[in-house]
Scaffold this active site. Structure first.
Site, short mmCIF file in Angstrom:
data_model
loop_
_atom_site.label_atom_id
_atom_site.label_comp_id
_atom_site.label_asym_id
_atom_site.label_seq_id
_atom_site.Cartn_x
_atom_site.Cartn_y
_atom_site.Cartn_z
N ARG A 1 -25.19 0.29 7.59
CA ARG A 1 -24.98 -1.13 7.30
C ARG A 1 -25.43 -2.02 8.47
O ARG A 1 -25.57 -3.23 8.31
CB ARG A 1 -23.50 -1.39 7.01
CG ARG A 1 -22.90 -0.43 6.02
CD ARG A 1 -21.52 -0.83 5.58
NE ARG A 1 -21.59 -1.84 4.53
CZ ARG A 1 -20.53 -2.40 3.97
NH1 ARG A 1 -19.32 -2.08 4.39
NH2 ARG A 1 -20.67 -3.29 3.01
N LYS B 1 0.85 -1.19 0.00
CA LYS B 1 0.00 0.00 0.00
C LYS B 1 0.89 1.25 0.00
O LYS B 1 1.80 1.36 0.81
CB LYS B 1 -0.92 -0.01 1.23
CG LYS B 1 -2.03 1.02 1.18
CD LYS B 1 -3.05 0.78 2.28
CE LYS B 1 -4.22 1.75 2.19
NZ LYS B 1 -5.25 1.50 3.21
N GLU C 1 -19.40 -3.68 10.65
CA GLU C 1 -20.28 -2.80 11.41
C GLU C 1 -21.42 -3.54 12.09
O GLU C 1 -21.82 -3.20 13.22
CB GLU C 1 -20.85 -1.72 10.48
CG GLU C 1 -19.81 -0.72 9.97
CD GLU C 1 -19.06 -1.19 8.74
OE1 GLU C 1 -18.18 -0.44 8.26
OE2 GLU C 1 -19.34 -2.32 8.25
#
Length: 639
Positions: free
Chosen positions: A404, A289, A376
């Site tokens: 969500r 990354k 979540e």
């Protein structure tokens, strides 16, 4: 790929579609990858955006578009944080400088923007399910084109991803999943699955063990080479045993990898071999990354989503001085203070400790902090379980992501009336991330729930008191605040309880009552001052609570006869609707009501202040709306 292929195209300016990649040599593609990285860094330094994720998948993006035939073959980018290279080579190069700017291209894949954007994304872990749906539809139509879902290891920690894997394996669907494994989501990954995915085959320990084993086998007298030939034939099984392959093969996926995600030759070879396979396949690519930009490689968390910065140093360009700490910062400080006083306080985040301001709390009280990863739904029910045993959990989460877990809020928190606190950051318009990230619906979807208390502070000092109040309340509480700097008020050292359902009259006025909540209180006070200059005496009431509402609103409304309700939430079903219901229930049918809020559409990306102005939520906008309406030029009652 042939060694004799020409290198007729090397520059990004010559790439108008993925077709222009076909026939390039590995060397030409590698040079193009570096130019794409430079372009991404230069653009994001000016516009802000998701830098580290996009830098990490440049070679992966080129390999996918080199091998597959998009848009006939369907490529889906999970979340979409990593889609900048994809945008650059799919016809949006000349508009790339408008990234995330008002009227410019989106920071996420968007079907309305390009036929190469197969699926609108912005929230994580949707790619496998969407890809499976698309693959199933293609099969129904008799279309044999491929479907590729690119998903990160962080997104793979969410339950929805595994639901998609399970169904794809069960139906033996023709789906290719590319696992972009950089050992990161936004913050460092957590959880057993993440640890499993992070077993990299390039480690010294594994390489050394493999070499020693090979030497030992070769040393066997008379049979060494024969045994080695057998080992080579079974090497795929050997690799699978030591990698996440056995996990994905349990889902009936053919597993390929792990592959160096920055080696174009190996990626292209893997995809060329994969596209001829039938049934579900998973290609495991190991990437870095922030690849190619030192500061982002060193601190990929910080550069995941970044504002404007100086390329040479990576230093953020602050622009105008911040007038006050942000609400997020105040929340984090307050939680740390309360942690020392409230031994039962427990903080939870879903892969966002930095974004929600909980880093300091996590460092000071590690036993009372949990990052559950991108999960979540689990976060909410986990909090519910904690609360049944006497702990006081605070779930810190962005408004758009709390959506969500709506069923868990209803079924696992509100139904049993458990004292879980939801600290809802990014309520309202959030700016350049656009419609997938604006928090426009929470006041509406939370206020309808039995047992739920919903409040929003007018400033950062009130946020502190609301958090303290929430922890003392014997039921579910949502505290909603914006992505913004505070108003700069003095912060009181001690905490005080706010009476549940009790607002405050900030300004008296007999001509008009402005009832505002949260981020709209300060601009409403300023608007009332402008109205005073026009000869209109406007009162301002800080509701504080969306539920339960202060009954004094009805009394004040009856006195002046005109009520203007202001909220940074969609108008339909929001705070203004709650005020209308209150007046109706009180039988005050003659009171004229005007609502200012967000319209019944998804709001585009752009600077938050500009978006608020366009929606009439600036100081001048509120004053102009009130003046036009009060002078008889506005919409009728209930507008």
């Amino acid at each position: 790929m042939s060694e004799n292929q020409t290198e007729t195209i090397k520059r990004l300016k010559d790439i108008d579609s993925p077709a222009d990649l076909k026939g390039l040599s590995i060397k030409a593609l590698e040079e193009l990858a570096q130019e794409i990285r430079r372009t991404i860094i230069e653009t994001v330094s000016r516009t802000g955006g998701h830098l580290a994720p996009s830098l990490g998948v440049v070679e992966l993006t080129l390999a996918l578009h080199y091998v597959f035939d998009a848009p006939r073959d369907k490529i889906i980018w999970d979340v979409g944080h990593q889609s900048y290279a994809h945008k650059l080579i799919t016809g949006r190069r000349e508009r790339f400088h408008t990234l995330r700017t008002l009227g410019g291209i989106s920071g996420f894949p968007k079907r309305a923007e390009s036929p190469y954007d197969t699926f609108d994304t912005g929230h994580s872990s949707t790619s496998i399910s969407a890809g499976l749906g698309i693959a199933t539809a293609l099969k129904v139509h008799g279309d044999r084109h491929k479907v590729v879902a690119v998903i990160g290891d962080g997104s793979m920690t969410a339950g929805m991803a595994f639901e998609g894997l399970n169904q794809a394996g069960h139906t033996e669907s023709d789906l290719i999943v590319v696992l972009n494994d950089n050992d990161m989501s936004i913050s460092p990954n957590v959880g057993a699955i993440s640890s499993f995915l992070s077993r990299k085959m390039t480690g010294r320990r594994f390489v050394g063990m493999k070499k020693d084993l090979e030497n030992f086998i070769r040393s066997l007298p008379g049979v060494g080479e024969s045994v080695m030939n057998l080992v080579r034939k079974s090497e795929d099984s050997f690799m699978t045993f030591f990698t996440p392959g056995m996990l994905f093969e349990a889902f009936k996926f053919k597993y390929i990898g792990p592959i160096n995600g920055h080696r174009l030759d190996r990626l292209i070879e893997a995809f060329e071999n994969t596209k001829h396979l039938e049934g579900p396949v998973l290609v495991h690519a190991l990437t870095v990354k922030g690849k190619g930009y030192g500061p982002a490689e060193k601190d990929p968390c910080h550069y995941h989503g970044v504002g404007c910065f100086e390329i040479a140093t990576g230093t953020l360009l602050s622009g105008a001085a911040k007038p006050a700490p942000t609400y997020t910062e105040i929340f984090g400080r307050t939680m740390t203070e309360l942690g020392a006083r409230e031994e039962q306080l427990f903080a939870i985040t879903a892969a966002m400790p930095e974004g929600t301001g909980l880093v300091e709390f996590a460092e000071k009280y590690p036993a009372r902090f949990m990052d559950v990863g991108i999960a979540e739904q689990h976060a909410v029910t986990f909090a519910a379980g904690l609360s049944t045993e006497g702990l006081r959990p605070v779930v810190a989460i962005y408004s758009t992501f709390l959506q969500r877990a709506y069923d868990q809020i209803i079924h696992d928190v509100c139904l049993p009336n458990l004292p879980v606190v939801f600290a809802i950051d990014r309520g309202g318009l959030v700016g350049e991330d656009g419609p997938t990230h604006h928090g426009l619906f929470d006041l509406g979807y939370l206020r309808m729930l039995p047992n739920m208390t919903v409040m929003a502070p007018k400033d950062e000092n009130e946020l502190r008191h609301m958090l303290y109040t929430a922890l003392k309340h014997a039921g579910p509480v949502a505290v909603r605040y914006p992505r913004a700097a505070g108003t700069g008020v003095t912060i009181e050292e001690d905490f005080r309880l706010i009476e549940i359902g009790r607002g405050e009259l900030l300004r008296e006025g007999g001509d008009l009552l402005i009832v505002a909540v949260g981020s709209m209180v300060a601009p409403s006070v300023a608007a009332a001052e402008l109205l005073q200059e026009k000869g209109i005496a406007a009162g301002v009431f800080n509701a504080r609570f969306v539920k339960p509402l202060d009954g004094r609103i009805a009394d004040l409304a009856e006195t002046c006869g005109h009520v203007l309700v202001v909220e940074e939430n969609v108008r339909y079903g929001g705070f203004g609707s709650a005020v209308l219901e209150l007046l109706n229930d009180k039988g005050l049918y003659a009171v004229r009501v005007k609502r200012i809020g967000l319209p019944d559409r998804f709001i585009e990306h752009g600077p938050a202040a500009v978006l608020r102005e366009r929606c009439g939520l600036s100081v001048k906008g509120i004053a102009a709306e009130a003046l036009a309406w009060r002078m008889g030029k506005g919409e009728p009652t209930g507008g």
